[in-house]
Design a protein around this motif. Structure first.
Motif, mmCIF file in Angstrom:
data_model
loop_
_atom_site.group_PDB
_atom_site.id
_atom_site.type_symbol
_atom_site.label_atom_id
_atom_site.label_comp_id
_atom_site.label_asym_id
_atom_site.label_seq_id
_atom_site.Cartn_x
_atom_site.Cartn_y
_atom_site.Cartn_z
ATOM 1 N N LYS A 1 5.286 -61.085 -13.971
ATOM 2 C CA LYS A 1 3.963 -61.366 -14.637
ATOM 3 C C LYS A 1 4.201 -61.775 -16.104
ATOM 4 O O LYS A 1 3.571 -62.955 -16.564
ATOM 5 C CB LYS A 1 3.149 -60.135 -14.730
ATOM 6 N N HIS A 2 5.250 -61.342 -16.739
ATOM 7 C CA HIS A 2 5.544 -61.622 -18.163
ATOM 8 C C HIS A 2 5.955 -63.035 -18.206
ATOM 9 O O HIS A 2 5.794 -64.171 -18.842
ATOM 10 C CB HIS A 2 6.566 -60.532 -18.684
ATOM 11 N N TYR A 3 6.809 -63.196 -17.117
ATOM 12 C CA TYR A 3 7.554 -64.599 -17.146
ATOM 13 C C TYR A 3 6.634 -65.816 -17.026
ATOM 14 O O TYR A 3 6.645 -66.620 -17.826
ATOM 15 C CB TYR A 3 8.598 -64.536 -15.894
ATOM 16 N N GLN A 4 5.602 -65.401 -16.078
ATOM 17 C CA GLN A 4 4.796 -66.535 -16.035
ATOM 18 C C GLN A 4 3.921 -66.905 -17.166
ATOM 19 O O GLN A 4 3.756 -68.100 -17.262
ATOM 20 C CB GLN A 4 3.618 -66.367 -14.622
ATOM 21 N N ILE A 5 3.341 -65.723 -17.823
ATOM 22 C CA ILE A 5 2.723 -65.973 -19.036
ATOM 23 C C ILE A 5 3.346 -66.643 -19.995
ATOM 24 O O ILE A 5 3.119 -67.967 -20.467
ATOM 25 C CB ILE A 5 2.269 -64.825 -19.770
ATOM 26 N N ILE A 6 4.916 -66.467 -20.174
ATOM 27 C CA ILE A 6 5.704 -67.111 -21.297
ATOM 28 C C ILE A 6 6.105 -68.499 -20.876
ATOM 29 O O ILE A 6 5.881 -69.576 -21.610
ATOM 30 C CB ILE A 6 7.029 -66.309 -21.602
#
Ligand SMILES: Nc1ncnc2c1ncn2[C@@H]1O[C@H](COP(=O)(O)OP(=O)(O)OP(=O)(O)O)[C@@H](O)[C@H]1O
Ligand SMILES: [Mg+2]
Length: 269
Positions: A169-174
């Motif tokens: 999830k964090h990867y996709q946002i960044i």
């Protein structure tokens, strides 16, 4: 210019340090100029690379980042990097790094402090491997902002998959908003006990749940007590016992990672 590969998973004990230290060792053995940033206050990578008392270190990744924050001149790389006989050069860490999250609180552009530091060493290396801490927060966002790719060690256990979902999830946002070049190199199954019910079922869940979002390395790292034993001798498994199945698997994983890079270069060319 170095490729920056971060080894991360928000869950603790998934094999991040074993993977980061061994990958750095194998890249150096293959003639690649490699640095390893210990980005965890536990200092496990520093210990594996021979630092006996991490809390006596004068210069660590934390002191370097504090200098970046204060806009002070950084010391010469030669004065603090720990040179291992394999060729790996380690930027060490100790428990002071636990204060970083708090110290970044009121800093302008606080997500880019690690990038600013890495930019100062990037030209010296072909690879910079980052061994990450096991929790998400501003320090980890710093890693995602400066890395080119991430390797995600995951145990073949149900609870590990939750950590994986959070990380993705964090990867996709960044990746979408800030660091478009960031890619997932792959999910690496570690401490595997092949042919067991848990391993087979968890693999199915990972393949089903993440197939579209992230590649999964074909190589799995088997569980071997020798990986933990190697740490007692301040060695990676590939140095300690190169014929051990986990060491052989780490060699294959490194092949896969480098082959993937070559395919990318061909596709671009
Ligand atoms: N393939 C393996 N087989 C057996 N033990 C392993 C293997 N890989 C790692 N270990 C051991 O499991 C423990 C956790 O591994 P490691 O320290 O690499 O995980 P980590 O994700 O870095 O942990 P942390 O989140 O605390 O930083 C260590 O004691 C390590 O020696
Ligand atoms: Mg670790």
């Amino acid at each position: 210019m170095a490729k920056i590969i971060a080894v991360m998973n928000e869950k603790g004990g998934t094999g991040k340090s074993a993977t980061a230290t061994t990958l750095a060792y194998l890249l150096a053995k293959r003639g690649k100029k490699t640095a390893l940033i210990d980005f965890d206050g536990q200092g496990h990578s520093s210990i594996i690379y021979g630092v006996k008392s991490i809390n006596k270190l004068e210069i660590t990744i934390n002191t370097l980042l504090q200098k970046v924050i204060a806009d002070e001149t950084l010391p010469e790389l030669e004065s603090y990097v720990i040179k291992h006989k394999s060729g790996v050069e380690v930027i060490p860490s100790n428990s002071q790094l636990f204060t970083l999250e708090r110290n970044l609180c009121n800093v302008d552009f606080r997500e880019r402090i690690l990038s600013q530091y890495v930019d100062t060493i990037r030209e010296q290396y072909q690879y910079v491997i980052i061994d990450c801490m096991p929790q998400m927060g501003t320090p980890m966002i710093n890693v995602m902002m400066c890395a080119d790719s991430i390797v995600v060690p995951t145990q073949a256990e149900l609870l590990s998959i939750q950590g994986l979902a959070e990380l993705m999830k964090h990867y996709q946002i960044i990746q979408k908003n800030s660091n478009h070049k960031l890619k997932v190199e792959g999910i690496l199954i570690t401490m595997d006990s092949p042919h067991t019910i848990v391993s087979t079922q968890v693999m199915e869940l990972i393949e089903h749940g993440f197939a579209g979002a992230a590649p999964i390395f074909k190589t799995h790292i088997p569980r071997s007590i020798k990986v933990a034993e190697a740490v007692l001798y301040h060695k990676t498994i590939c140095e300690f016992m190169p014929k051990n199945p986990a060491a052989v698997a780490y060699e294959k994983f490194t092949d896969e990672l480098l082959d993937g890079e070559e395919m990318e270069v061909c596709a671009v060319g």
